[in-house]
Motif scaffolding. Structure first.
Motif, PDB file in Angstrom:
ATOM      1  N   ASP A  57       0.846  -1.186   0.000  1.00  0.00           N
ATOM      2  CA  ASP A  57       0.000   0.000   0.000  1.00  0.00           C
ATOM      3  C   ASP A  57       0.887   1.242   0.000  1.00  0.00           C
ATOM      4  OD1 ASP A  57       0.908   0.319   2.634  1.00  0.00           O
ATOM      5  OD2 ASP A  57      -0.865  -0.645   3.488  1.00  0.00           O
ATOM      6  N   ALA A  58       0.248   2.410   0.168  1.00  0.00           N
ATOM      7  CA  ALA A  58       0.989   3.673   0.069  1.00  0.00           C
ATOM      8  C   ALA A  58       2.103   3.788   1.090  1.00  0.00           C
ATOM      9  CB  ALA A  58       0.024   4.848   0.214  1.00  0.00           C
ATOM     10  N   SER A  59       1.951   3.107   2.215  1.00  0.00           N
ATOM     11  CA  SER A  59       2.965   3.205   3.267  1.00  0.00           C
ATOM     12  C   SER A  59       4.305   2.615   2.843  1.00  0.00           C
ATOM     13  CB  SER A  59       2.472   2.516   4.543  1.00  0.00           C
ATOM     14  OG  SER A  59       2.392   1.111   4.357  1.00  0.00           O
ATOM     15  N   ASP A  60       4.327   1.852   1.769  1.00  0.00           N
ATOM     16  CA  ASP A  60       5.585   1.288   1.281  1.00  0.00           C
ATOM     17  C   ASP A  60       6.603   2.378   0.954  1.00  0.00           C
ATOM     18  OD1 ASP A  60       4.437  -1.176   1.495  1.00  0.00           O
ATOM     19  OD2 ASP A  60       4.209  -1.514  -0.663  1.00  0.00           O
ATOM     20  N   ASN A  61       6.113   3.577   0.666  1.00  0.00           N
ATOM     21  CA  ASN A  61       6.995   4.680   0.283  1.00  0.00           C
ATOM     22  C   ASN A  61       7.211   5.696   1.402  1.00  0.00           C
ATOM     23  OD1 ASN A  61       7.287   3.750  -2.444  1.00  0.00           O
ATOM     24  ND2 ASN A  61       5.220   4.507  -2.832  1.00  0.00           N
ATOM     25  N   PRO A 111      12.810  35.197   2.878  1.00  0.00           N
ATOM     26  CA  PRO A 111      11.535  35.354   3.581  1.00  0.00           C
ATOM     27  C   PRO A 111      10.774  34.051   3.804  1.00  0.00           C
ATOM     28  CG  PRO A 111      11.766  37.028   1.873  1.00  0.00           C
ATOM     29  CD  PRO A 111      12.911  36.080   1.692  1.00  0.00           C
ATOM     30  N   VAL A 112      10.976  33.069   2.946  1.00  0.00           N
ATOM     31  CA  VAL A 112      10.257  31.799   3.093  1.00  0.00           C
ATOM     32  C   VAL A 112      10.850  30.943   4.208  1.00  0.00           C
ATOM     33  CG1 VAL A 112       9.687  29.616   1.945  1.00  0.00           C
ATOM     34  CG2 VAL A 112       9.483  31.764   0.694  1.00  0.00           C
ATOM     35  N   THR A 113      12.156  31.005   4.381  1.00  0.00           N
ATOM     36  CA  THR A 113      12.836  30.016   5.234  1.00  0.00           C
ATOM     37  C   THR A 113      13.604  30.617   6.406  1.00  0.00           C
ATOM     38  OG1 THR A 113      14.553  30.077   3.514  1.00  0.00           O
ATOM     39  CG2 THR A 113      13.070  28.187   3.522  1.00  0.00           C
ATOM     40  N   ALA A 114      13.647  31.926   6.532  1.00  0.00           N
ATOM     41  CA  ALA A 114      14.415  32.557   7.604  1.00  0.00           C
ATOM     42  C   ALA A 114      13.981  32.017   8.969  1.00  0.00           C
ATOM     43  CB  ALA A 114      14.230  34.073   7.558  1.00  0.00           C
ATOM     44  N   GLY A 115      14.963  31.623   9.768  1.00  0.00           N
ATOM     45  CA  GLY A 115      14.683  31.131  11.120  1.00  0.00           C
ATOM     46  C   GLY A 115      14.332  29.672  11.209  1.00  0.00           C
ATOM     47  N   LEU A 116      14.171  28.998  10.073  1.00  0.00           N
ATOM     48  CA  LEU A 116      13.833  27.580  10.090  1.00  0.00           C
ATOM     49  C   LEU A 116      15.104  26.736  10.118  1.00  0.00           C
ATOM     50  CD1 LEU A 116      10.898  27.362   7.516  1.00  0.00           C
ATOM     51  CD2 LEU A 116      10.784  27.642   9.997  1.00  0.00           C
ATOM     52  N   SER A 117      15.023  25.601  10.779  1.00  0.00           N
ATOM     53  CA  SER A 117      16.146  24.675  10.875  1.00  0.00           C
ATOM     54  C   SER A 117      15.824  23.393  10.129  1.00  0.00           C
ATOM     55  CB  SER A 117      16.448  24.364  12.341  1.00  0.00           C
ATOM     56  OG  SER A 117      16.737  25.536  13.069  1.00  0.00           O
ATOM     57  N   ASP A 118      16.838  22.540   9.972  1.00  0.00           N
ATOM     58  CA  ASP A 118      16.609  21.221   9.394  1.00  0.00           C
ATOM     59  C   ASP A 118      15.505  20.509  10.161  1.00  0.00           C
ATOM     60  OD1 ASP A 118      18.837  21.964   7.966  1.00  0.00           O
ATOM     61  OD2 ASP A 118      20.160  20.441   8.825  1.00  0.00           O
ATOM     62  N   PHE A 119      14.722  19.703   9.461  1.00  0.00           N
ATOM     63  CA  PHE A 119      13.665  18.951  10.152  1.00  0.00           C
ATOM     64  C   PHE A 119      13.489  17.589   9.511  1.00  0.00           C
ATOM     65  CE2 PHE A 119      11.564  21.550   6.918  1.00  0.00           C
ATOM     66  CZ  PHE A 119      10.649  20.692   6.333  1.00  0.00           C
ATOM     67  N   ASN A 120      12.892  16.692  10.276  1.00  0.00           N
ATOM     68  CA  ASN A 120      12.705  15.304   9.844  1.00  0.00           C
ATOM     69  C   ASN A 120      11.245  15.023   9.550  1.00  0.00           C
ATOM     70  OD1 ASN A 120      15.487  14.687  10.314  1.00  0.00           O
ATOM     71  ND2 ASN A 120      15.034  14.476  12.498  1.00  0.00           N
ATOM     72  N   LEU A 121      11.020  14.162   8.587  1.00  0.00           N
ATOM     73  CA  LEU A 121       9.675  13.730   8.226  1.00  0.00           C
ATOM     74  C   LEU A 121       9.672  12.226   8.003  1.00  0.00           C
ATOM     75  CD1 LEU A 121       8.763  16.425   5.534  1.00  0.00           C
ATOM     76  CD2 LEU A 121       7.828  16.295   7.851  1.00  0.00           C
ATOM     77  N   ARG A 122       8.500  11.631   8.136  1.00  0.00           N
ATOM     78  CA  ARG A 122       8.300  10.244   7.724  1.00  0.00           C
ATOM     79  C   ARG A 122       7.174  10.241   6.707  1.00  0.00           C
ATOM     80  NH1 ARG A 122       9.797   5.244   9.156  1.00  0.00           N
ATOM     81  NH2 ARG A 122       8.392   3.493   8.758  1.00  0.00           N
ATOM     82  N   THR A 123       7.558  10.245   5.465  1.00  0.00           N
ATOM     83  CA  THR A 123       6.596  10.326   4.367  1.00  0.00           C
ATOM     84  C   THR A 123       7.355  10.039   3.075  1.00  0.00           C
ATOM     85  OG1 THR A 123       4.945  11.764   3.289  1.00  0.00           O
ATOM     86  CG2 THR A 123       6.943  12.831   4.107  1.00  0.00           C
ATOM     87  N   PRO A 143       7.653  18.272   0.134  1.00  0.00           N
ATOM     88  CA  PRO A 143       6.833  17.580   1.133  1.00  0.00           C
ATOM     89  C   PRO A 143       5.362  17.992   1.001  1.00  0.00           C
ATOM     90  CG  PRO A 143       8.765  18.603   2.156  1.00  0.00           C
ATOM     91  CD  PRO A 143       8.650  19.155   0.766  1.00  0.00           C
ATOM     92  N   GLY A 144       4.458  17.091   1.346  1.00  0.00           N
ATOM     93  CA  GLY A 144       3.040  17.432   1.297  1.00  0.00           C
ATOM     94  C   GLY A 144       2.161  16.336   0.745  1.00  0.00           C
ATOM     95  N   ASP A 161      -1.793  15.087   6.967  1.00  0.00           N
ATOM     96  CA  ASP A 161      -1.014  15.036   8.209  1.00  0.00           C
ATOM     97  C   ASP A 161       0.373  15.628   8.019  1.00  0.00           C
ATOM     98  OD1 ASP A 161      -0.487  12.749   6.567  1.00  0.00           O
ATOM     99  OD2 ASP A 161       0.555  11.806   8.237  1.00  0.00           O
ATOM    100  N   ILE A 162       0.977  15.445   6.852  1.00  0.00           N
ATOM    101  CA  ILE A 162       2.285  16.037   6.592  1.00  0.00           C
ATOM    102  C   ILE A 162       2.153  17.546   6.414  1.00  0.00           C
ATOM    103  CG2 ILE A 162       4.231  16.111   4.997  1.00  0.00           C
ATOM    104  CD1 ILE A 162       4.080  13.600   6.797  1.00  0.00           C
ATOM    105  N   LEU A 163       1.106  17.991   5.758  1.00  0.00           N
ATOM    106  CA  LEU A 163       0.892  19.420   5.579  1.00  0.00           C
ATOM    107  C   LEU A 163       0.633  20.131   6.904  1.00  0.00           C
ATOM    108  CD1 LEU A 163      -1.323  19.260   2.384  1.00  0.00           C
ATOM    109  CD2 LEU A 163       0.992  20.184   2.520  1.00  0.00           C
ATOM    110  N   LYS A 164       0.174  19.398   7.900  1.00  0.00           N
ATOM    111  CA  LYS A 164      -0.042  19.986   9.228  1.00  0.00           C
ATOM    112  C   LYS A 164       1.228  20.054  10.051  1.00  0.00           C
ATOM    113  CE  LYS A 164      -4.946  18.826   9.805  1.00  0.00           C
ATOM    114  NZ  LYS A 164      -5.939  18.018  10.584  1.00  0.00           N
TER     115      LYS A 164
END
Length: 233
Positions: free
Chosen positions: A125-129, A145-157, A208-209, A213-216
């Motif tokens: 199913d989709a979770s394979d990816n 302006p889009v990324t100022a102040g943001l740091s590296d982050f992790n996702l599971r998707t 990402p997106g 749940d990932i968009l949140k």
């Protein structure tokens, strides 16, 4: 709240797995609070309406694995060249119209694959990816302006391998490892967030997106909310 009214066009549709309705609905309050009047279309036909497109300040597109007619594409491109901004995420912008190479040229990047789990861990199913990966901010992102102040982050998707050109400004990247079951034999680093200037218009893309749940995720939603405002005329 902004007192300036701008016009945002949301175009959504295509593959239901990317939840185009639910995904775009997440960002409508932010657009309204930022002073946009919003029109929602479930078809690309609107792009061919030059009299309407002339007044659009921002296009938010979530339309995956669909098709676009040449007249519609030309209307989209003309609007962006004249100053309309465009923003989107994941396959809704980077895997929208495989039938139109000019669209790929406009956006500057195209989805190629999302490497999956070890074959023994796949369920069919989709979770394979869905794998763990990191989005790395680049030095260019520090003051943007889009990324100022943001740091590296992790996702599971889904981790996107994208094919791009060097006429994009990359703000964040992700590295796909070469695992023992993969066909490639060295790590590959791909853009994860980029911008592109086309004529007078600005384009923003975040890979990402895959789902609501990932968009949140706070990092992802912040990138997209800022990216929409940055891209807008």
């Amino acid at each position: 709240m902004s007192t300036t009214t701008r016009q945002a066009l949301v175009v959504r549709g295509g593959w239901d797995g990317h939840q185009p309705v639910e995904a775009t609905e997440l960002f409508l309050p932010h657009l309204r609070d930022s002073g946009f009047d919003i029109r929602i279309e479930e078809s690309t036909k609107i792009y061919a309406d030059a009299s309407y497109m002339d007044g659009v300040d921002l296009i938010v597109q979530c339309n995956t694995m669909n098709t676009i007619e040449q007249e519609e594409f030309e209307g989209l491109r003309a609007a962006i060249e004249a100053g309309t901004g465009m923003a989107g995420w994941h396959g809704g912008i980077a895997d929208s119209y495989r039938n139109n190479s000019d669209y790929l040229h406009l956006i500057g990047g195209q989805f190629a694959c999302h490497p999956g789990k070890h074959p023994d861990e796949r369920a069919g199913d989709a979770s394979d990816n869905f794998i763990d990966y990191t989005v790395n901010m680049l030095p260019a992102a520090a003051d943007h302006p889009v990324t100022a102040g943001l740091s590296d982050f992790n996702l599971r998707t889904e981790q996107y391998w994208v094919l791009t050109d060097d006429y994009i400004d990359v703000l964040a990247a992700t590295t796909l490892p070469a695992r023992e079951w993969d066909a490639w034999n060295r790590p590959v680093t791909c853009p994860a967030v980029w911008t592109r200037q086309w004529g007078k218009g600005r384009i923003f893309v975040a890979t990402p997106g895959h789902s609501v749940d990932i968009l949140k995720d706070e990092n992802v939603s912040t990138l997209i909310e800022r990216g929409m405002l940055w891209a807008s005329r």
